[in-house]
Design a protein around this motif. Structure first.
Motif, short mmCIF file in Angstrom:
data_model
loop_
_atom_site.label_atom_id
_atom_site.label_comp_id
_atom_site.label_asym_id
_atom_site.label_seq_id
_atom_site.Cartn_x
_atom_site.Cartn_y
_atom_site.Cartn_z
N GLU A 177 -12.42 -17.55 -8.42
CA GLU A 177 -11.39 -16.86 -8.82
C GLU A 177 -11.33 -15.75 -7.97
O GLU A 177 -12.34 -15.06 -7.53
CB GLU A 177 -11.06 -16.58 -10.21
N VAL A 178 -10.06 -15.15 -7.77
CA VAL A 178 -10.05 -13.84 -7.15
C VAL A 178 -9.07 -13.29 -7.63
O VAL A 178 -7.62 -13.40 -8.05
CB VAL A 178 -9.42 -14.20 -5.50
N THR A 179 -9.29 -11.80 -7.96
CA THR A 179 -8.32 -10.90 -8.79
C THR A 179 -8.05 -9.82 -7.89
O THR A 179 -8.88 -9.17 -7.19
CB THR A 179 -8.73 -10.52 -9.92
N LEU A 180 -6.58 -9.21 -7.93
CA LEU A 180 -6.36 -8.28 -6.99
C LEU A 180 -5.20 -7.45 -8.01
O LEU A 180 -4.39 -7.82 -8.71
CB LEU A 180 -5.50 -8.69 -5.85
N GLU A 181 -5.38 -6.03 -8.16
CA GLU A 181 -4.45 -5.15 -8.76
C GLU A 181 -4.14 -3.96 -7.60
O GLU A 181 -5.00 -3.73 -7.06
CB GLU A 181 -5.15 -4.64 -9.97
N ARG A 182 -2.59 -4.01 -7.87
CA ARG A 182 -2.25 -2.67 -7.00
C ARG A 182 -1.24 -1.78 -7.80
O ARG A 182 -0.54 -2.32 -8.53
CB ARG A 182 -1.64 -3.16 -5.77
N ALA A 183 -1.27 -0.48 -7.57
CA ALA A 183 -0.37 0.36 -7.75
C ALA A 183 1.11 -0.09 -7.01
O ALA A 183 0.86 -0.11 -6.13
CB ALA A 183 -0.91 1.84 -7.87
N VAL A 184 2.20 0.36 -7.98
CA VAL A 184 3.58 0.11 -7.39
C VAL A 184 3.98 1.48 -7.03
O VAL A 184 3.92 2.28 -7.79
CB VAL A 184 4.37 -0.73 -8.46
N ASP A 185 4.62 1.49 -5.82
CA ASP A 185 5.38 2.78 -5.43
C ASP A 185 6.63 2.67 -6.00
O ASP A 185 7.74 2.14 -5.47
CB ASP A 185 5.34 2.90 -3.93
N ARG A 186 6.85 3.23 -7.20
CA ARG A 186 8.03 3.07 -7.86
C ARG A 186 9.37 3.93 -7.38
O ARG A 186 10.46 3.41 -7.39
CB ARG A 186 8.00 3.42 -9.48
N GLY A 187 8.84 5.11 -6.85
CA GLY A 187 10.08 5.72 -5.95
C GLY A 187 10.37 5.20 -4.86
O GLY A 187 11.51 5.26 -4.83
N PHE A 188 9.67 4.36 -4.18
CA PHE A 188 10.29 3.89 -2.95
C PHE A 188 10.92 2.31 -3.45
O PHE A 188 12.07 2.21 -2.89
CB PHE A 188 9.30 3.50 -2.18
N ALA A 189 10.47 1.77 -4.41
CA ALA A 189 11.21 0.58 -5.12
C ALA A 189 12.63 1.10 -5.57
O ALA A 189 13.42 0.32 -5.15
CB ALA A 189 10.43 0.01 -6.35
#
Length: 279
Positions: free
Chosen positions: A87-99
């Protein structure tokens, strides 16, 4: 390589999302998608050299809002893929301002957009699934915040080109250095043993996609016959056309790194960037 100082899309690329592209998920056949894996690594290095401060991933497999451009607006995204006992797990913060800036620019142009969140408006529960269409390309990319977008499917491609233009304008207006990834697998009917069976349209459509990219003609992807799309079952047209709208002619160059169909679907890697930054 020149580095832009103003807000812009500093690097764009087309990447596929077959599980075995990740060597950790390739089981006892690491050579199955090795050519694509090498090309993905090259695109990741080009992205790092371009030094984006945010990555926008266009995926066909994330959370959908029917008929709308679905833009992730949670605080973070997290996903786990499992294959061949690994298995491979990945987590990233979202740039909510740009979204939110992308969504606002698109809505101002009359495009249908849904901003998506989960559970709470912010905080630890504000987390959306990171699907394989986003996780696999991001595995090769620099660790910066992300915006994940799921474009709608359908025979009208004009909105996708216009959404790409809105995305580019949001980058300029916000002074953002954006890396844009179109996550695209191509025809899914290459192999009788695959889940969709075999159809000769698959090889034909993928050959035409390669020809369009070699000619730098991303807009040409909007002209496939609907029956050919139904027979070949690509999932890359919509994301690639958003990329075309974001990095339009003139001044765009396309560099095809590889194409292969080692299983039932086609895999293609290409750099799509402003001409002065393609080496």
């Amino acid at each position: 390589m020149l580095v832009a100082t103003m807000g812009s899309i500093v690097f764009g690329c087309i990447l596929p999302h077959g599980f075995e592209i990740l060597e950790a998920l390739s089981g006892d056949n690491p050579g199955l998608m090795a050519r694509t894996r090498e090309s993905a690594g090259q695109l990741g290095e080009q992205m790092r050299q371009a030094a984006p401060d945010v990555l926008v991933v266009l995926t066909p497999h994330g959370t959908r809002a029917e008929g709308q451009f679905a833009v992730a607006n949670a605080e973070r995204m997290r996903g786990t893929l499992e294959a061949h006992g690994a298995e491979v797990t990945l987590e990233r913060a979202v740039d909510r301002g740009f979204a939110q800036a992308i969504a606002g620019e698109a809505q101002a142009r009359g495009l249908p957009v849904a901003l998506l969140n989960y559970a709470t408006s912010e905080g630890p529960l504000s987390c959306l699934p990171l699907d394989w269409g986003a996780l696999i390309p991001l595995h090769f990319m620099p660790q910066v915040p992300v915006v994940v977008i799921n474009p709608p499917r359908g025979p009208d491609y004009g909105p996708h080109l216009r959404f790409g233009a809105a995305l580019a304008q949001a980058a300029v207006a916000g002074g953002r250095r954006v890396g844009l990834i179109a996550s695209c697998d191509w025809s899914h009917t290459h192999d009788e043993a695959g889940p969709y069976g075999h159809h000769p349209a698959a090889a034909l459509l993928d050959a035409q996609v390669v020809a369009h990219l070699e000619a730098g003609d991303l807009e040409g992807l909007a002209h496939f016959d609907p029956q050919q799309i139904e027979d070949a079952k690509p999932d890359g047209l919509w994301q690639a056309l958003v990329l075309a709208g974001a990095l339009p002619r003139p001044g765009r160059q396309v560099q095809l790194l590889s194409y292969e169909a080692p299983t039932y679907f086609g895999l293609l890697c290409a750099a799509v960037v402003p001409g002065e930054r393609l080496t």
